[in-house]
Design a protein around this motif. Sequence first.
Motif, PDB file in Angstrom:
ATOM      1  N   ALA A  27       0.833  -1.207   0.000  1.00  0.00           N
ATOM      2  CA  ALA A  27       0.000   0.000   0.000  1.00  0.00           C
ATOM      3  C   ALA A  27       0.866   1.254   0.000  1.00  0.00           C
ATOM      4  O   ALA A  27       1.303   1.725   1.054  1.00  0.00           O
ATOM      5  N   THR A  28       1.159   1.776  -1.181  1.00  0.00           N
ATOM      6  CA  THR A  28       1.966   2.974  -1.341  1.00  0.00           C
ATOM      7  C   THR A  28       1.291   3.912  -2.332  1.00  0.00           C
ATOM      8  O   THR A  28       0.285   3.565  -2.963  1.00  0.00           O
ATOM      9  N   ASP A  29       1.880   5.093  -2.508  1.00  0.00           N
ATOM     10  CA  ASP A  29       1.354   6.033  -3.495  1.00  0.00           C
ATOM     11  C   ASP A  29       1.368   5.423  -4.897  1.00  0.00           C
ATOM     12  O   ASP A  29       0.479   5.689  -5.714  1.00  0.00           O
ATOM     13  N   THR A  72       0.781   2.448  -5.786  1.00  0.00           N
ATOM     14  CA  THR A  72      -0.234   1.411  -6.005  1.00  0.00           C
ATOM     15  C   THR A  72      -1.642   1.849  -5.614  1.00  0.00           C
ATOM     16  O   THR A  72      -2.557   1.029  -5.610  1.00  0.00           O
ATOM     17  N   LYS A  73      -1.843   3.137  -5.307  1.00  0.00           N
ATOM     18  CA  LYS A  73      -3.140   3.567  -4.790  1.00  0.00           C
ATOM     19  C   LYS A  73      -4.284   3.337  -5.777  1.00  0.00           C
ATOM     20  O   LYS A  73      -5.410   3.027  -5.362  1.00  0.00           O
ATOM     21  N   ASP A  74      -4.006   3.455  -7.084  1.00  0.00           N
ATOM     22  CA  ASP A  74      -5.064   3.186  -8.066  1.00  0.00           C
ATOM     23  C   ASP A  74      -5.461   1.711  -8.044  1.00  0.00           C
ATOM     24  O   ASP A  74      -6.649   1.375  -8.156  1.00  0.00           O
ATOM     25  N   MET A  75      -4.482   0.842  -7.908  1.00  0.00           N
ATOM     26  CA  MET A  75      -4.772  -0.593  -7.827  1.00  0.00           C
ATOM     27  C   MET A  75      -5.563  -0.910  -6.573  1.00  0.00           C
ATOM     28  O   MET A  75      -6.518  -1.688  -6.601  1.00  0.00           O
ATOM     29  N   LEU A  76      -5.183  -0.292  -5.468  1.00  0.00           N
ATOM     30  CA  LEU A  76      -5.849  -0.572  -4.200  1.00  0.00           C
ATOM     31  C   LEU A  76      -7.308  -0.138  -4.209  1.00  0.00           C
ATOM     32  O   LEU A  76      -8.131  -0.673  -3.471  1.00  0.00           O
ATOM     33  N   GLY A  77      -7.631   0.843  -5.065  1.00  0.00           N
ATOM     34  CA  GLY A  77      -8.999   1.317  -5.168  1.00  0.00           C
ATOM     35  C   GLY A  77      -9.873   0.515  -6.101  1.00  0.00           C
ATOM     36  O   GLY A  77     -11.073   0.770  -6.212  1.00  0.00           O
ATOM     37  N   ASP A  78      -9.281  -0.459  -6.788  1.00  0.00           N
ATOM     38  CA  ASP A  78     -10.014  -1.302  -7.742  1.00  0.00           C
ATOM     39  C   ASP A  78     -10.468  -2.568  -7.012  1.00  0.00           C
ATOM     40  O   ASP A  78      -9.680  -3.494  -6.793  1.00  0.00           O
ATOM     41  N   GLN A  79     -11.744  -2.624  -6.632  1.00  0.00           N
ATOM     42  CA  GLN A  79     -12.230  -3.728  -5.801  1.00  0.00           C
ATOM     43  C   GLN A  79     -12.133  -5.083  -6.499  1.00  0.00           C
ATOM     44  O   GLN A  79     -11.813  -6.094  -5.859  1.00  0.00           O
ATOM     45  N   LYS A  80     -12.407  -5.117  -7.795  1.00  0.00           N
ATOM     46  CA  LYS A  80     -12.316  -6.388  -8.521  1.00  0.00           C
ATOM     47  C   LYS A  80     -10.872  -6.887  -8.569  1.00  0.00           C
ATOM     48  O   LYS A  80     -10.610  -8.077  -8.368  1.00  0.00           O
ATOM     49  N   LEU A  81      -9.954  -5.969  -8.817  1.00  0.00           N
ATOM     50  CA  LEU A  81      -8.541  -6.345  -8.856  1.00  0.00           C
ATOM     51  C   LEU A  81      -8.067  -6.802  -7.481  1.00  0.00           C
ATOM     52  O   LEU A  81      -7.363  -7.811  -7.349  1.00  0.00           O
ATOM     53  N   MET A  82      -8.469  -6.093  -6.441  1.00  0.00           N
ATOM     54  CA  MET A  82      -8.032  -6.450  -5.092  1.00  0.00           C
ATOM     55  C   MET A  82      -8.605  -7.799  -4.660  1.00  0.00           C
ATOM     56  O   MET A  82      -7.982  -8.536  -3.910  1.00  0.00           O
ATOM     57  N   ALA A  83      -9.784  -8.132  -5.157  1.00  0.00           N
ATOM     58  CA  ALA A  83     -10.349  -9.451  -4.861  1.00  0.00           C
ATOM     59  C   ALA A  83      -9.482 -10.551  -5.467  1.00  0.00           C
ATOM     60  O   ALA A  83      -9.297 -11.621  -4.864  1.00  0.00           O
ATOM     61  N   ALA A 127      -2.931  -6.601   0.850  1.00  0.00           N
ATOM     62  CA  ALA A 127      -1.657  -5.987   0.502  1.00  0.00           C
ATOM     63  C   ALA A 127      -0.811  -5.795   1.754  1.00  0.00           C
ATOM     64  O   ALA A 127      -1.326  -5.736   2.875  1.00  0.00           O
ATOM     65  N   ALA A 128       0.493  -5.696   1.565  1.00  0.00           N
ATOM     66  CA  ALA A 128       1.392  -5.383   2.674  1.00  0.00           C
ATOM     67  C   ALA A 128       1.281  -3.911   3.030  1.00  0.00           C
ATOM     68  O   ALA A 128       0.945  -3.064   2.184  1.00  0.00           O
ATOM     69  N   GLU A 164       5.189  -0.376   6.542  1.00  0.00           N
ATOM     70  CA  GLU A 164       5.903  -0.638   7.796  1.00  0.00           C
ATOM     71  C   GLU A 164       6.291  -2.111   7.934  1.00  0.00           C
ATOM     72  O   GLU A 164       7.299  -2.435   8.589  1.00  0.00           O
ATOM     73  N   GLU A 165       5.512  -2.994   7.322  1.00  0.00           N
ATOM     74  CA  GLU A 165       5.830  -4.416   7.391  1.00  0.00           C
ATOM     75  C   GLU A 165       7.059  -4.738   6.555  1.00  0.00           C
ATOM     76  O   GLU A 165       7.885  -5.586   6.940  1.00  0.00           O
ATOM     77  N   VAL A 166       7.201  -4.079   5.431  1.00  0.00           N
ATOM     78  CA  VAL A 166       8.405  -4.251   4.618  1.00  0.00           C
ATOM     79  C   VAL A 166       9.598  -3.611   5.314  1.00  0.00           C
ATOM     80  O   VAL A 166      10.700  -4.166   5.349  1.00  0.00           O
ATOM     81  N   ALA A 167       9.389  -2.427   5.900  1.00  0.00           N
ATOM     82  CA  ALA A 167      10.465  -1.728   6.605  1.00  0.00           C
ATOM     83  C   ALA A 167      11.030  -2.587   7.731  1.00  0.00           C
ATOM     84  O   ALA A 167      12.245  -2.575   7.992  1.00  0.00           O
ATOM     85  N   GLY A 168      10.174  -3.328   8.414  1.00  0.00           N
ATOM     86  CA  GLY A 168      10.637  -4.186   9.497  1.00  0.00           C
ATOM     87  C   GLY A 168      11.589  -5.267   9.006  1.00  0.00           C
ATOM     88  O   GLY A 168      12.568  -5.602   9.684  1.00  0.00           O
ATOM     89  N   VAL A 169      11.328  -5.814   7.826  1.00  0.00           N
ATOM     90  CA  VAL A 169      12.205  -6.842   7.262  1.00  0.00           C
ATOM     91  C   VAL A 169      13.516  -6.217   6.804  1.00  0.00           C
ATOM     92  O   VAL A 169      14.593  -6.810   6.972  1.00  0.00           O
ATOM     93  N   ILE A 170      13.450  -5.019   6.229  1.00  0.00           N
ATOM     94  CA  ILE A 170      14.677  -4.308   5.862  1.00  0.00           C
ATOM     95  C   ILE A 170      15.534  -4.070   7.097  1.00  0.00           C
ATOM     96  O   ILE A 170      16.760  -4.274   7.082  1.00  0.00           O
ATOM     97  N   ALA A 171      14.909  -3.640   8.192  1.00  0.00           N
ATOM     98  CA  ALA A 171      15.645  -3.397   9.435  1.00  0.00           C
ATOM     99  C   ALA A 171      16.294  -4.681   9.947  1.00  0.00           C
ATOM    100  O   ALA A 171      17.437  -4.663  10.436  1.00  0.00           O
TER     101      ALA A 171
END
Length: 254
Positions: free
Chosen positions: A186-188, A190-201, A212-213, A216-223
């Motif tokens: 969930a980033t800037d 991918t915001k259009d993708m996140l708003g597409d309910q059929k695609l997100m399904a 979606a991740a 902060e969850e990705v940042a934790g793995v980087i850390a």
Amino acid sequence: MARFEGKVAVITGAGSGMGAATARRFSRDGYAVVLAGRTKEKVDRVAQDLPSERTLALSVDVSEEAQCIFLVNQTLEAFGRLDVLVNNAGTVVTGPLAEAKTAEWRAVMGTDLDGVFFLTRAAIPQLVATGGCVVNVSSVSGLGGDWDMSIYNAAKGAVTNFTRALALELGRHGVRVNAVCPSLTATDMTKDMLGDQKLMAKFAERIPLGRAAEPEEVAGVIAFLAGPDARFVNGVNLPVDGGLSASNGQPPQA
């Protein structure tokens, strides 16, 4: 925080999304952080919430070699060392290759691949001196192909194997090189993708965790990969994908 006091991390693409989340995580862990991004207003906005005495925000286009050298030099001038390089800056284009413009190819390769090359090469002497590490942000798109994303796949696939090769080359000098490979996050970008309910399904059907991740969850793995708990982890392209890559590709049976 004391665990990482005195350590210095450079994060590219730090103005939003995974880069911003990583900058906040590293700062919270005690690092001095250098936030690099193409848009100064964005990195400044992230930096304003971090401790001023150990935060530096810079406008940098990593597709330009001279600006990558500038970034390393400014880091040394401000903090005197470099321990962690997070190559996160990225961009994407989609669509059939037959319709792709040469400028689109060059823009993606410039940021997603050339930037990793330029900045890592510039940082090597400092990382060797500190026994530091590199964490690249690749993608599940660097581990397998996507529909109508061949340019992005090419760039991230190169980052994936570049990570492996550099781990071999730099490991003997005490520098670890790893990568995270997130799925949809969930980033800037991918915001259009996140708003597409059929695609997100469809994504929810394929990702076992069903969503979606979060950055902060990705940042934790980087850390984790940057820290001492991963001191014997080298040359790994670690999926951060909610279980997506656990599938053999067949659809759910029920």
